[in-house]
Structure formats: C-alpha cells, structure tokens
Design a protein around this motif. Sequence first.
Motif, PDB file in Angstrom:
ATOM      1  N   PRO A   4       0.676  -1.112   0.026  1.00  0.00           N
ATOM      2  CA  PRO A   4       0.014  -0.002   0.116  1.00  0.00           C
ATOM      3  C   PRO A   4       0.934   1.174  -0.163  1.00  0.00           C
ATOM      4  CG  PRO A   4      -0.843  -1.482   1.523  1.00  0.00           C
ATOM      5  CD  PRO A   4       0.447  -2.164   0.938  1.00  0.00           C
ATOM      6  N   GLY A   5       0.505   2.151  -0.793  1.00  0.00           N
ATOM      7  CA  GLY A   5       1.428   3.375  -1.072  1.00  0.00           C
ATOM      8  C   GLY A   5       1.190   4.090  -2.187  1.00  0.00           C
ATOM      9  N   LEU A   6       2.037   4.995  -2.619  1.00  0.00           N
ATOM     10  CA  LEU A   6       2.051   5.692  -3.585  1.00  0.00           C
ATOM     11  C   LEU A   6       1.582   5.112  -4.957  1.00  0.00           C
ATOM     12  CD1 LEU A   6       4.962   8.153  -2.686  1.00  0.00           C
ATOM     13  CD2 LEU A   6       2.318   8.478  -2.389  1.00  0.00           C
ATOM     14  N   ILE A   7       2.586   4.020  -5.124  1.00  0.00           N
ATOM     15  CA  ILE A   7       2.286   3.228  -6.358  1.00  0.00           C
ATOM     16  C   ILE A   7       0.923   2.735  -6.547  1.00  0.00           C
ATOM     17  CG2 ILE A   7       3.155   1.229  -7.863  1.00  0.00           C
ATOM     18  CD1 ILE A   7       6.009   1.993  -7.070  1.00  0.00           C
ATOM     19  N   GLN A   8       0.540   2.090  -5.348  1.00  0.00           N
ATOM     20  CA  GLN A   8      -1.083   1.351  -5.530  1.00  0.00           C
ATOM     21  C   GLN A   8      -2.074   2.659  -5.768  1.00  0.00           C
ATOM     22  OE1 GLN A   8      -1.957  -0.594  -1.794  1.00  0.00           O
ATOM     23  NE2 GLN A   8      -3.356  -1.818  -3.054  1.00  0.00           N
ATOM     24  N   ASP A   9      -1.854   3.799  -5.205  1.00  0.00           N
ATOM     25  CA  ASP A   9      -2.647   4.845  -5.465  1.00  0.00           C
ATOM     26  C   ASP A   9      -2.575   5.337  -6.860  1.00  0.00           C
ATOM     27  OD1 ASP A   9      -3.498   4.758  -2.755  1.00  0.00           O
ATOM     28  OD2 ASP A   9      -2.290   6.660  -2.116  1.00  0.00           O
ATOM     29  N   TYR A  10      -1.511   5.451  -7.287  1.00  0.00           N
ATOM     30  CA  TYR A  10      -0.927   5.655  -8.742  1.00  0.00           C
ATOM     31  C   TYR A  10      -1.876   4.669  -9.749  1.00  0.00           C
ATOM     32  CZ  TYR A  10       1.581   7.259 -12.838  1.00  0.00           C
ATOM     33  OH  TYR A  10       2.079   7.750 -13.959  1.00  0.00           O
ATOM     34  N   ARG A  11      -1.621   3.506  -9.412  1.00  0.00           N
ATOM     35  CA  ARG A  11      -2.580   2.572 -10.379  1.00  0.00           C
ATOM     36  C   ARG A  11      -3.992   2.665 -10.203  1.00  0.00           C
ATOM     37  NH1 ARG A  11      -0.048  -3.047  -9.408  1.00  0.00           N
ATOM     38  NH2 ARG A  11      -1.608  -3.583 -11.226  1.00  0.00           N
ATOM     39  N   ALA A  12      -4.475   2.893  -8.965  1.00  0.00           N
ATOM     40  CA  ALA A  12      -6.087   2.923  -8.774  1.00  0.00           C
ATOM     41  C   ALA A  12      -6.446   4.382  -9.766  1.00  0.00           C
ATOM     42  CB  ALA A  12      -6.215   3.262  -7.267  1.00  0.00           C
ATOM     43  N   ALA A  13      -5.432   5.363  -9.737  1.00  0.00           N
ATOM     44  CA  ALA A  13      -5.860   6.728 -10.427  1.00  0.00           C
ATOM     45  C   ALA A  13      -5.922   6.307 -11.910  1.00  0.00           C
ATOM     46  CB  ALA A  13      -5.127   7.676 -10.147  1.00  0.00           C
ATOM     47  N   LEU A  14      -5.112   5.554 -12.414  1.00  0.00           N
ATOM     48  CA  LEU A  14      -5.221   5.142 -13.872  1.00  0.00           C
ATOM     49  C   LEU A  14      -6.148   4.197 -14.233  1.00  0.00           C
ATOM     50  CD1 LEU A  14      -1.358   4.373 -14.489  1.00  0.00           C
ATOM     51  CD2 LEU A  14      -2.646   6.445 -15.309  1.00  0.00           C
ATOM     52  N   ARG A  15      -6.531   3.347 -13.252  1.00  0.00           N
ATOM     53  CA  ARG A  15      -7.490   2.266 -13.641  1.00  0.00           C
ATOM     54  C   ARG A  15      -9.099   2.961 -13.702  1.00  0.00           C
ATOM     55  NH1 ARG A  15      -4.877  -0.992  -9.908  1.00  0.00           N
ATOM     56  NH2 ARG A  15      -6.402  -0.359  -8.078  1.00  0.00           N
ATOM     57  N   CYS A  37      15.213   1.787  -9.634  1.00  0.00           N
ATOM     58  CA  CYS A  37      15.345   2.552  -8.657  1.00  0.00           C
ATOM     59  C   CYS A  37      16.111   2.059  -7.407  1.00  0.00           C
ATOM     60  CB  CYS A  37      14.247   3.561  -8.199  1.00  0.00           C
ATOM     61  SG  CYS A  37      13.530   4.622  -9.626  1.00  0.00           S
ATOM     62  N   LEU A  38      15.755   0.714  -6.981  1.00  0.00           N
ATOM     63  CA  LEU A  38      15.946   0.090  -5.882  1.00  0.00           C
ATOM     64  C   LEU A  38      17.554  -0.419  -6.224  1.00  0.00           C
ATOM     65  CD1 LEU A  38      12.987  -2.258  -4.826  1.00  0.00           C
ATOM     66  CD2 LEU A  38      13.783  -0.230  -3.635  1.00  0.00           C
ATOM     67  N   ASP A  39      17.579  -0.914  -7.361  1.00  0.00           N
ATOM     68  CA  ASP A  39      18.847  -1.300  -7.694  1.00  0.00           C
ATOM     69  C   ASP A  39      20.044  -0.259  -7.763  1.00  0.00           C
ATOM     70  OD1 ASP A  39      17.911  -3.811  -8.192  1.00  0.00           O
ATOM     71  OD2 ASP A  39      17.970  -3.709 -10.402  1.00  0.00           O
ATOM     72  N   LEU A  42      18.478   3.364  -3.918  1.00  0.00           N
ATOM     73  CA  LEU A  42      17.555   4.177  -3.126  1.00  0.00           C
ATOM     74  C   LEU A  42      16.654   3.184  -2.122  1.00  0.00           C
ATOM     75  CD1 LEU A  42      15.922   6.264  -6.158  1.00  0.00           C
ATOM     76  CD2 LEU A  42      17.546   6.858  -4.376  1.00  0.00           C
ATOM     77  N   ALA A  43      16.152   3.815  -1.193  1.00  0.00           N
ATOM     78  CA  ALA A  43      15.340   3.264  -0.224  1.00  0.00           C
ATOM     79  C   ALA A  43      14.028   3.042  -0.794  1.00  0.00           C
ATOM     80  CB  ALA A  43      15.188   4.034   1.086  1.00  0.00           C
ATOM     81  N   PRO A  44      13.139   2.014  -0.345  1.00  0.00           N
ATOM     82  CA  PRO A  44      11.984   1.653  -1.145  1.00  0.00           C
ATOM     83  C   PRO A  44      11.069   3.017  -1.343  1.00  0.00           C
ATOM     84  CG  PRO A  44      12.537  -0.096   0.242  1.00  0.00           C
ATOM     85  CD  PRO A  44      13.532   1.048   0.534  1.00  0.00           C
ATOM     86  N   ASP A  45      10.776   3.565  -0.063  1.00  0.00           N
ATOM     87  CA  ASP A  45      10.057   4.980  -0.391  1.00  0.00           C
ATOM     88  C   ASP A  45      10.589   6.003  -1.146  1.00  0.00           C
ATOM     89  OD1 ASP A  45       8.500   3.878   1.626  1.00  0.00           O
ATOM     90  OD2 ASP A  45       9.144   5.166   3.002  1.00  0.00           O
ATOM     91  N   ALA A  46      11.961   6.092  -1.291  1.00  0.00           N
ATOM     92  CA  ALA A  46      12.326   6.794  -2.377  1.00  0.00           C
ATOM     93  C   ALA A  46      12.345   6.558  -3.657  1.00  0.00           C
ATOM     94  CB  ALA A  46      13.936   7.217  -2.061  1.00  0.00           C
ATOM     95  N   ALA A  51      10.277   6.455  -9.112  1.00  0.00           N
ATOM     96  CA  ALA A  51       9.401   5.853 -10.241  1.00  0.00           C
ATOM     97  C   ALA A  51       8.270   6.632 -10.692  1.00  0.00           C
ATOM     98  CB  ALA A  51       9.150   4.473  -9.825  1.00  0.00           C
ATOM     99  N   LEU A  52       7.365   7.163  -9.809  1.00  0.00           N
ATOM    100  CA  LEU A  52       6.221   7.945 -10.048  1.00  0.00           C
ATOM    101  C   LEU A  52       6.569   9.159 -10.800  1.00  0.00           C
ATOM    102  CD1 LEU A  52       4.169   7.305  -7.015  1.00  0.00           C
ATOM    103  CD2 LEU A  52       3.977   6.124  -9.291  1.00  0.00           C
ATOM    104  N   ALA A  53       7.600   9.658 -10.215  1.00  0.00           N
ATOM    105  CA  ALA A  53       7.942  11.063 -10.730  1.00  0.00           C
ATOM    106  C   ALA A  53       8.521  10.784 -12.336  1.00  0.00           C
ATOM    107  CB  ALA A  53       9.263  11.715 -10.356  1.00  0.00           C
ATOM    108  N   GLU A  54       9.148   9.780 -12.441  1.00  0.00           N
ATOM    109  CA  GLU A  54       9.608   9.433 -14.011  1.00  0.00           C
ATOM    110  C   GLU A  54       8.324   9.424 -14.754  1.00  0.00           C
ATOM    111  OE1 GLU A  54      12.183   6.089 -16.369  1.00  0.00           O
ATOM    112  OE2 GLU A  54      12.964   6.766 -14.421  1.00  0.00           O
ATOM    113  N   PHE A  55       7.188   8.611 -14.452  1.00  0.00           N
ATOM    114  CA  PHE A  55       6.117   8.218 -15.131  1.00  0.00           C
ATOM    115  C   PHE A  55       5.248   9.476 -15.378  1.00  0.00           C
ATOM    116  CE2 PHE A  55       7.180   4.185 -15.313  1.00  0.00           C
ATOM    117  CZ  PHE A  55       6.174   3.491 -15.946  1.00  0.00           C
TER     118      PHE A  55
END
Length: 69
Positions: A4-15, A37-39, A42-46, A51-55
């Motif tokens: 749960p978090g920003l990516i999940q919210d982003y996907r919901a907005a797209l759906r 980004c993890l590789d 970056l920490a998971p939150d960052a 990733a969202l900023a790039e999209f």
Amino acid sequence: MSGPGLIQDYRAALRAQLPARIVDELADGLAETYRSCLDQGLAPDAAERAALAEFGEPQLVAAAFARAS
C-alpha cells in the motif's frame, strides 16, 4: 513492488481513467522503473517516489493515451 502506498494509489488513479489492459502495461513499466531505482540504491519509499516522478501525473498519462487513441 511496494505494498500500500503511492504506487498503489497511482495505479488506482489510472484504473479510473484507462482500460485495464493499458493499466496493466503501465504497471509493468512502473514496476521495472521501481526495481531499477532500488537497484540504484534508493530506499523503497524514495524509489517509489522516483518511479512515479519519472512516469508523471496519472491525469497526464491518461490524457496522453486518450490523444493517441
């Protein structure tokens, strides 16, 4: 990918704005970007935020798909 978090919210907005098949394709790309980004150390939150900023904003992504259709 993070839970749960920003990516999940982003996907919901797209759906809410795009067909499921397009959202699935975007979600795959977003997951790859997040892992990249993890590789890069970056920490998971960052990584999630990067990733969202790039999209870009979900509304802009949906509008771009609408124009292309």
